[in-house]
Design a protein around this motif. Structure first.
Motif: not given
Length: 260
Positions: A74-95
């Motif tokens: 999957r590619a991150l988008q440089p001009t729009e938000v496609t990441l969901s709150e659940a996905v961002v939460s998962q990344v932050v929790e892991e970090m």
């Protein structure tokens, strides 16, 4: 967005990707002095699908040809938000969990919320702390205008370039949600998209070919000089220098012809 991402992937899988560098290495790794490109990402390995573009960054040192399998993720988008709150939460929790395992405390949560009770133990991780990561993720999504901004904020919050492993850990967290790269078109040439690609898992990049540009240039110059010498030899005819005996023979032959 889906069609655009598939289009990028299809284009990149047709041919290898390229990386130009002054450094000589056999395996990619994160660099502390990261140069931010047009994608705006503060970390990652920059590649391109255009050989000439990579040569421009090589400073006439090294050109790397790299496998394009990374584009399958999957590619991150440089001009729009496609990441969901659940996905961002998962990344932050892991970090945060990795931070606690190393430092026995979460500096990230402390900076964000102040003192958080009993957050120094992974075993105490429960719904309360999952709620905190959701709050963080929600705030990031409200402020951001692209996936890149969200990932950059996470990167900087965990130390950025001043951390020895923030990039590595974030790359691992992104891989766990299926994100491997970011791609943006730099320009178009003859109906072909010239792409800038940022990869988050450098250890998975396979170098298929490495060209030492200085050495190749020296070899070409040596070959050119050798070819020039060979051409000079061919153009110059043989020079015959007569000896005294040969001169006498020639004189005698001439006298015989005159007598006849």
């Amino acid at each position: 967005m889906g069609m655009e991402q598939n289009e990028h992937s299809a284009l990149s899988q047709v041919a290898p990707l390229f990386h130009g560098s002054e450094a000589n290495f056999d395996q990619f790794a994160y660099q502390q002095n990261h140069t931010i490109g047009i994608s705006g990402l503060a970390f990652g390995i920059y590649l391109t699908n255009d050989r000439d573009t990579a040569l421009g960054f090589s400073q006439n040192k090294y050109l790397y040809e790299v496998n394009s399998n990374v584009m399958e993720g999957r590619a991150l988008q440089p001009t729009e938000v496609t990441l969901s709150e659940a996905v961002v939460s998962q990344v932050v929790e892991e970090m945060v969990k990795k931070e606690i395992q190393e430092a026995e405390v979460s500096y990230f949560f402390t900076d964000y919320f102040g003192e958080v009770a009993e957050i120094s133990e992974i075993e105490t991780w429960d719904d309360q702390y999952r709620e905190l990561t959701s709050v963080v993720a929600g705030n990031m999504l409200e402020r951001a205008s692209s996936d890149v901004e969200i990932v950059n904020e996470i990167y900087f919050a965990f130390g950025g370039k001043y951390s020895d492993n923030a990039a590595t850990k974030l790359g691992e967290a992104l891989k766990n949600i299926g994100v491997t790269h970011c791609v943006q078109t730099r320009r178009y040439e003859q109906e072909r998209a010239i792409q800038e690609i940022v990869v988050f898992q450098p250890d998975e990049l396979i170098i298929q070919n490495k060209i030492d540009l200085e050495k190749r240039r020296e070899q070409q110059q040596s070959s050119y000089i050798q070819n020039e010498k060979e051409q000079d030899i061919k153009l110059v005819g043989p020079i015959v220098i007569s000896t005294k005996n040969k001169q006498k023979q020639n004189t005698r032959a001439l006298e015989e012809q005159l007598e006849r």
